[in-house]
Design a protein around this motif. Sequence first.
Motif, PDB file in Angstrom:
ATOM      1  N   TYR A 166       0.838  -1.196   0.000  1.00 41.27           N
ATOM      2  CA  TYR A 166       0.000   0.000   0.000  1.00 41.27           C
ATOM      3  C   TYR A 166       0.874   1.247   0.000  1.00 41.27           C
ATOM      4  CZ  TYR A 166      -3.960   3.029   0.787  1.00 41.27           C
ATOM      5  OH  TYR A 166      -4.925   4.000   0.637  1.00 41.27           O
ATOM      6  N   TYR A 167       1.537   1.445  -1.108  1.00 36.63           N
ATOM      7  CA  TYR A 167       2.351   2.630  -1.329  1.00 36.63           C
ATOM      8  C   TYR A 167       2.646   2.712  -2.818  1.00 36.63           C
ATOM      9  CZ  TYR A 167       6.077  -0.912  -1.115  1.00 36.63           C
ATOM     10  OH  TYR A 167       6.851  -2.033  -1.308  1.00 36.63           O
ATOM     11  N   THR A 168       3.132   3.863  -3.235  1.00 36.61           N
ATOM     12  CA  THR A 168       3.441   4.085  -4.644  1.00 36.61           C
ATOM     13  C   THR A 168       4.898   3.750  -4.916  1.00 36.61           C
ATOM     14  OG1 THR A 168       1.773   5.816  -4.894  1.00 36.61           O
ATOM     15  CG2 THR A 168       3.593   5.829  -6.473  1.00 36.61           C
ATOM     16  N   LYS A 169       5.122   2.868  -5.866  1.00 39.23           N
ATOM     17  CA  LYS A 169       6.481   2.506  -6.240  1.00 39.23           C
ATOM     18  C   LYS A 169       7.220   3.752  -6.740  1.00 39.23           C
ATOM     19  CE  LYS A 169       8.682  -1.434  -8.547  1.00 39.23           C
ATOM     20  NZ  LYS A 169       8.430  -2.601  -9.446  1.00 39.23           N
ATOM     21  N   TYR A 170       8.412   3.974  -6.202  1.00 35.53           N
ATOM     22  CA  TYR A 170       9.206   5.162  -6.518  1.00 35.53           C
ATOM     23  C   TYR A 170       8.455   6.455  -6.168  1.00 35.53           C
ATOM     24  CZ  TYR A 170      11.614   1.509  -9.031  1.00 35.53           C
ATOM     25  OH  TYR A 170      12.248   0.322  -9.352  1.00 35.53           O
ATOM     26  N   GLY A 171       7.606   6.345  -5.167  1.00 33.96           N
ATOM     27  CA  GLY A 171       6.878   7.506  -4.677  1.00 33.96           C
ATOM     28  C   GLY A 171       7.137   7.679  -3.194  1.00 33.96           C
ATOM     29  N   ASP A 172       6.164   7.299  -2.348  1.00 36.15           N
ATOM     30  CA  ASP A 172       6.353   7.461  -0.916  1.00 36.15           C
ATOM     31  C   ASP A 172       7.335   6.447  -0.331  1.00 36.15           C
ATOM     32  OD1 ASP A 172       4.288   5.759  -1.715  1.00 36.15           O
ATOM     33  OD2 ASP A 172       3.107   6.033   0.091  1.00 36.15           O
ATOM     34  N   GLN A 173       7.784   5.466  -1.146  1.00 35.13           N
ATOM     35  CA  GLN A 173       8.849   4.579  -0.687  1.00 35.13           C
ATOM     36  C   GLN A 173      10.181   4.888  -1.380  1.00 35.13           C
ATOM     37  OE1 GLN A 173       9.104   2.164   1.841  1.00 35.13           O
ATOM     38  NE2 GLN A 173       7.355   3.406   2.439  1.00 35.13           N
ATOM     39  N   ALA A 174      10.250   6.020  -2.066  1.00 34.38           N
ATOM     40  CA  ALA A 174      11.525   6.511  -2.581  1.00 34.38           C
ATOM     41  C   ALA A 174      12.181   7.305  -1.458  1.00 34.38           C
ATOM     42  CB  ALA A 174      11.306   7.382  -3.814  1.00 34.38           C
ATOM     43  N   ASN A 178      13.218   3.763   6.468  1.00 33.81           N
ATOM     44  CA  ASN A 178      11.865   3.778   7.036  1.00 33.81           C
ATOM     45  C   ASN A 178      11.956   3.520   8.539  1.00 33.81           C
ATOM     46  OD1 ASN A 178       9.773   4.171   4.966  1.00 33.81           O
ATOM     47  ND2 ASN A 178      10.639   2.327   4.027  1.00 33.81           N
ATOM     48  N   PRO A 179      12.058   4.565   9.344  1.00 32.22           N
ATOM     49  CA  PRO A 179      12.247   4.380  10.786  1.00 32.22           C
ATOM     50  C   PRO A 179      11.168   3.547  11.463  1.00 32.22           C
ATOM     51  CG  PRO A 179      12.755   6.633  10.158  1.00 32.22           C
ATOM     52  CD  PRO A 179      12.150   5.984   8.950  1.00 32.22           C
ATOM     53  N   ILE A 180       9.904   3.650  11.007  1.00 34.05           N
ATOM     54  CA  ILE A 180       8.834   2.891  11.661  1.00 34.05           C
ATOM     55  C   ILE A 180       8.409   1.699  10.807  1.00 34.05           C
ATOM     56  CG2 ILE A 180       8.018   4.901  12.940  1.00 34.05           C
ATOM     57  CD1 ILE A 180       5.680   5.093  10.942  1.00 34.05           C
ATOM     58  N   GLY A 181       9.286   1.266   9.912  1.00 33.65           N
ATOM     59  CA  GLY A 181       8.940   0.229   8.953  1.00 33.65           C
ATOM     60  C   GLY A 181       8.670  -1.139   9.529  1.00 33.65           C
ATOM     61  N   ASN A 182       9.074  -1.401  10.774  1.00 33.42           N
ATOM     62  CA  ASN A 182       8.827  -2.703  11.393  1.00 33.42           C
ATOM     63  C   ASN A 182       7.620  -2.703  12.317  1.00 33.42           C
ATOM     64  OD1 ASN A 182      10.917  -4.187  10.187  1.00 33.42           O
ATOM     65  ND2 ASN A 182      12.421  -3.366  11.623  1.00 33.42           N
ATOM     66  N   LEU A 183       6.883  -1.607  12.359  1.00 35.84           N
ATOM     67  CA  LEU A 183       5.729  -1.515  13.258  1.00 35.84           C
ATOM     68  C   LEU A 183       4.425  -1.736  12.501  1.00 35.84           C
ATOM     69  CD1 LEU A 183       6.623   1.655  15.380  1.00 35.84           C
ATOM     70  CD2 LEU A 183       7.101  -0.742  15.904  1.00 35.84           C
ATOM     71  N   TYR A 184       3.575  -2.599  13.039  1.00 32.09           N
ATOM     72  CA  TYR A 184       2.221  -2.708  12.509  1.00 32.09           C
ATOM     73  C   TYR A 184       1.476  -1.409  12.824  1.00 32.09           C
ATOM     74  CZ  TYR A 184       3.152  -7.727  12.141  1.00 32.09           C
ATOM     75  OH  TYR A 184       3.695  -8.950  11.805  1.00 32.09           O
ATOM     76  N   LYS A 185       0.411  -1.146  12.089  1.00 32.86           N
ATOM     77  CA  LYS A 185      -0.293   0.128  12.240  1.00 32.86           C
ATOM     78  C   LYS A 185      -0.792   0.339  13.671  1.00 32.86           C
ATOM     79  CE  LYS A 185      -1.994   3.788   9.984  1.00 32.86           C
ATOM     80  NZ  LYS A 185      -1.236   4.638   9.052  1.00 32.86           N
ATOM     81  N   GLN A 186      -1.267  -0.713  14.298  1.00 35.85           N
ATOM     82  CA  GLN A 186      -1.729  -0.601  15.685  1.00 35.85           C
ATOM     83  C   GLN A 186      -0.584  -0.150  16.587  1.00 35.85           C
ATOM     84  OE1 GLN A 186      -3.072  -3.876  18.848  1.00 35.85           O
ATOM     85  NE2 GLN A 186      -4.463  -3.832  17.099  1.00 35.85           N
ATOM     86  N   GLN A 187       0.608  -0.649  16.338  1.00 30.91           N
ATOM     87  CA  GLN A 187       1.772  -0.268  17.137  1.00 30.91           C
ATOM     88  C   GLN A 187       2.236   1.146  16.817  1.00 30.91           C
ATOM     89  OE1 GLN A 187       4.230  -3.522  15.900  1.00 30.91           O
ATOM     90  NE2 GLN A 187       3.523  -4.874  17.548  1.00 30.91           N
ATOM     91  N   VAL A 188       2.019   1.579  15.572  1.00 32.00           N
ATOM     92  CA  VAL A 188       2.310   2.976  15.218  1.00 32.00           C
ATOM     93  C   VAL A 188       1.457   3.906  16.072  1.00 32.00           C
ATOM     94  CG1 VAL A 188       2.117   4.733  13.410  1.00 32.00           C
ATOM     95  CG2 VAL A 188       3.077   2.484  12.867  1.00 32.00           C
TER      96      VAL A 188
END
Length: 279
Positions: A166-174, A178-188
């Motif tokens: 659920y992100y845009t390739k070469y967009g918001d994952q460019a 990703n500091p919070i990349g290992n957290l599930y949304k509930q944990q965020v």
Amino acid sequence: MSQTSEQSVLLSDDPPLDLRLSDEELAATRERIVSFIRDVVDEAGAEGAVLGLSGGIDSTLTAHLAVEALGEDGLHGLTMPSAVNDADVMSDAERVAHDLGVEYDVIEIQPIAEAFFDAVPEAAADQMAAGNVYVRTRAVLNYFVANAENRVVLGTGNRAEAMTGYYTKYGDQAVDCNPIGNLYKQQVRQLAAHVGVPRDLVMQEPTAGMWEGQTDAEELGLDYDTVDAILAVHVDGGLSRAATVRELDVPAEAVDRVVDLYERSAHKRAMPPAPERDL
């Protein structure tokens, strides 16, 4: 577990799975992410970081942790509204910058996007294609500022987004990390409450802001607590489809939906392929 975290992060009274961390785990997670941000900047020989401020919980939490790691002067925020963005949400982005005391710029990206739409008018009517233009334009601006100021670009993606694509390739994952990349949304949401993010931002309806009225839950087809639970138990945890349905008390179709999202987005989590070397 603190009352603040208990009251702030659950989307329902009976989520499929409680993924909240203990207070000790929260403190350790916070320290680990702050150290990670500091290490990424130091190892790059950079003078700080750039972060796109959307007003959403992911960018807000990342901003809080970045300021903790780098100080106010170490973070440069960019708020980049388009014509389809909710004005209240973008106002939240500026509010976050003000609350944290960081430098930020507001860059209206509609004129930039319109240049793309005018260049390829037959593609402009495609809602997804047009939405991705907005996201990729923001990525270019993040790096434009980062390059000019010798900074790294911080991403805001979480584990639920990464695993479902659920992100845009070469967009918001460019991004550089990703500091919070290992957290599930509930944990965020839980960690955001833990670091002092206001409750209205913690519980705000998530949206990628790619077109008017868009919400993450509508596009994913499931709410984040359900997505988190299926990812944790079935995709990450390896429990069978049938056992996942029994354990979480969710429809089998929900499990299939998450698995489909995970499998179809595999290309986003890998380097672009090339033919095998024949030497």
